[in-house]
Scaffold this active site. Sequence first.
Site, PDB file in Angstrom:
ATOM      1  N   LEU A   1       0.817  -1.208   0.000  1.00 32.89           N
ATOM      2  CA  LEU A   1       0.000   0.000   0.000  1.00 32.89           C
ATOM      3  C   LEU A   1       0.854   1.262   0.000  1.00 32.89           C
ATOM      4  CD1 LEU A   1      -2.773  -1.043   2.555  1.00 32.89           C
ATOM      5  CD2 LEU A   1      -3.006  -0.825   0.075  1.00 32.89           C
ATOM      6  N   GLY A   2       2.080   1.171   0.506  1.00 34.42           N
ATOM      7  CA  GLY A   2       2.939   2.351   0.524  1.00 34.42           C
ATOM      8  C   GLY A   2       4.174   2.115   1.359  1.00 34.42           C
TER       9      GLY A   2
ATOM     10  N   GLY B   1       7.248   4.570   3.664  1.00 32.73           N
ATOM     11  CA  GLY B   1       7.713   5.869   4.130  1.00 32.73           C
ATOM     12  C   GLY B   1       8.810   5.705   5.148  1.00 32.73           C
ATOM     13  N   GLY B   2       9.087   6.786   5.872  1.00 30.72           N
ATOM     14  CA  GLY B   2      10.150   6.762   6.857  1.00 30.72           C
ATOM     15  C   GLY B   2       9.899   5.801   7.997  1.00 30.72           C
TER      16      GLY B   2
ATOM     17  N   GLY C   1       8.280   2.872   7.707  1.00 26.08           N
ATOM     18  CA  GLY C   1       8.347   1.488   7.266  1.00 26.08           C
ATOM     19  C   GLY C   1       7.453   1.260   6.061  1.00 26.08           C
TER      20      GLY C   1
ATOM     21  N   VAL D   1       3.827  -0.363   4.402  1.00 22.73           N
ATOM     22  CA  VAL D   1       2.449  -0.734   4.691  1.00 22.73           C
ATOM     23  C   VAL D   1       1.995  -1.737   3.633  1.00 22.73           C
ATOM     24  CG1 VAL D   1       0.087   0.057   5.060  1.00 22.73           C
ATOM     25  CG2 VAL D   1       2.004   1.544   5.664  1.00 22.73           C
TER      26      VAL D   1
ATOM     27  N   LYS E   1       1.240  -2.432   8.995  1.00 20.12           N
ATOM     28  CA  LYS E   1       2.373  -1.507   8.982  1.00 20.12           C
ATOM     29  C   LYS E   1       3.562  -2.184   9.630  1.00 20.12           C
ATOM     30  CE  LYS E   1       3.397   3.292   9.117  1.00 20.12           C
ATOM     31  NZ  LYS E   1       2.745   4.608   9.049  1.00 20.12           N
TER      32      LYS E   1
ATOM     33  N   ASP F   1       1.202  12.510  15.016  1.00 20.92           N
ATOM     34  CA  ASP F   1       1.520  12.754  13.603  1.00 20.92           C
ATOM     35  C   ASP F   1       0.232  12.918  12.799  1.00 20.92           C
ATOM     36  OD1 ASP F   1       3.233  13.174  11.482  1.00 20.92           O
ATOM     37  OD2 ASP F   1       3.474  11.048  11.002  1.00 20.92           O
TER      38      ASP F   1
END
Length: 562
Positions: A23-24, A26-27, A29, A31, A45, A133
């Site tokens: 799914l994606g 980032g910083g 980890g 997903v 995640k 966040d």
Amino acid sequence: MGAGALRPGDPPRLGDYLITGRLGQGGQGVVYLGTGPDGEQVAIKVMAAGRAGGIDRSAQREIAAARQVAEFCTARVITADLGYDPPYVVSEYIDGPSLADVAPLRGADLIRLAISTATALTAIHRAGVVHRDFKPGNVLMAKDGPRVIDFGIARLAGLTATKSGLAGTPPYMAPEQFGDGPVGAAGDVFAWGSTMAYAATGRPPFGGDTIAAVAYRILQAEPDLGDLPEPLRAIVARCLAKDPAARPTARDVLLELLGEDRRAGESDVLEQGALAATVVVEPEEPTITATRVLMGRRNVLTGAGLAATGLVVTGALLWARSAGRTNITSTTAAATGSPSTSSSGTPEPAVGPPPAKPAELVAAVEAATIVTPLADFTYEGGLSQSSYYGEARGQLVFGANDDMTTDFNMRVESVGDTRQVIVIESVDEPKVYMDGKPVTGKETSEALYFAEMVPVTAGIGVLLDVISVTPRIGGEARSYSGSLVTTKGPQIVQDKISEITGGWTADELADTQLTWKLKLDARDRPIFFDLSWRAVNETGRVASSFVTTYVNWRAGSITAPQ
């Protein structure tokens, strides 16, 4: 939010969950999209490499509390494995783009977003969780209304540290996040204000260029709210106050958006917020300008009835004026001393399955008692073959200073001596008061001497420490037990046992045993704790047992005598 193909090195399965796509990344980890044993799609995640082994109690508590967040405009946290390398968290899968992909919004869509996200933050804070966040990327625009994701994840993921060492996403960080002080729920409210400004204008209110420039504007400049309409504009402006104490709470924001009185029941407010956020709105008069963005209780219930009969709910619902309603203030309401119950007055149901492992049990109890830290208690215990025995009753408060300490206000009786004793541990220099006066160390009182044992054997922090160092626990439903060698227990317990036995050494204590029994209520708060010590020496069997019962967990505090 479609899933991409898996890449070489991606895990085929995590626990009971089959990994089906990405799914994606980032910083924090990666997903993944996954499928559970029951066929339910989930978002998993997986924390960035290098975080295993660094999961502290605060992160465990945060995840345990996140699992208790009521499902109002949030993606529920299903489970987590913090012992896996790397750790991962399983959440409800929400199919939809993020707010970052669809802004700016106008009219009823913007108001529905404001209500839904304020509802979500109210539910999150109610469970004792701070998001840390909150940003447009963590708001997903599902078909049934906006949902907030990733709450309880930031602490586990090292607070999303930026390359500069800051924690968070700079354009949506509160002023206090750029310093060394604590960051609490007020920081989420600031982020909510920034996110609402972005939702209306398509840009962050303090810019999105360099970290230094953004930080300077957040700390020194006024926000750029663009054409954010009133009265939402005024609410957002209050949320963006530089001083955390000057901001409203998430619940205050939600109450004003709904047009509710501050005394409204918590569950009622969340239910109304969720309902208002999911109603399909077709504005009749898109040029409305000067009326308030408030939704009274009668309007919400009317809307529900219309929706249930298939009728169209008009935009006027979202713009109804609430007679006699005043603006929210910048301070929070004082904590009450009433027991924690639902709006109907009945005890709340169990929030989930009983925790099974020591780490899970510690995290669940800590999360639950921090939300409702004040309890009434009764206590009794003593040492066999001696006159060391006493009883106490009163109130205790856990984690008053966001730490592991427990404060006590109790009536203590021992060997015919009865005293009122207050123990304040949640300060830089712990204080003890007897009959309203500070203890100087010169007092001679059997009750005072016995009172020193209460925090050591009934304090919630010590209870959690004992559980955390127990190698194996037994349990059924919400009743638990365990045992360990005394010298493996908390040092404060070892020291007190050595004192009341006349100076037993560590070698002597190494041949003795601590045993404990614990019962929890439906929300994982202690209702019974028995800590016992057993030894056999040349004079025979020596034993002690200290039993505490806890009732009426609620919000509140204990203060020192003036």
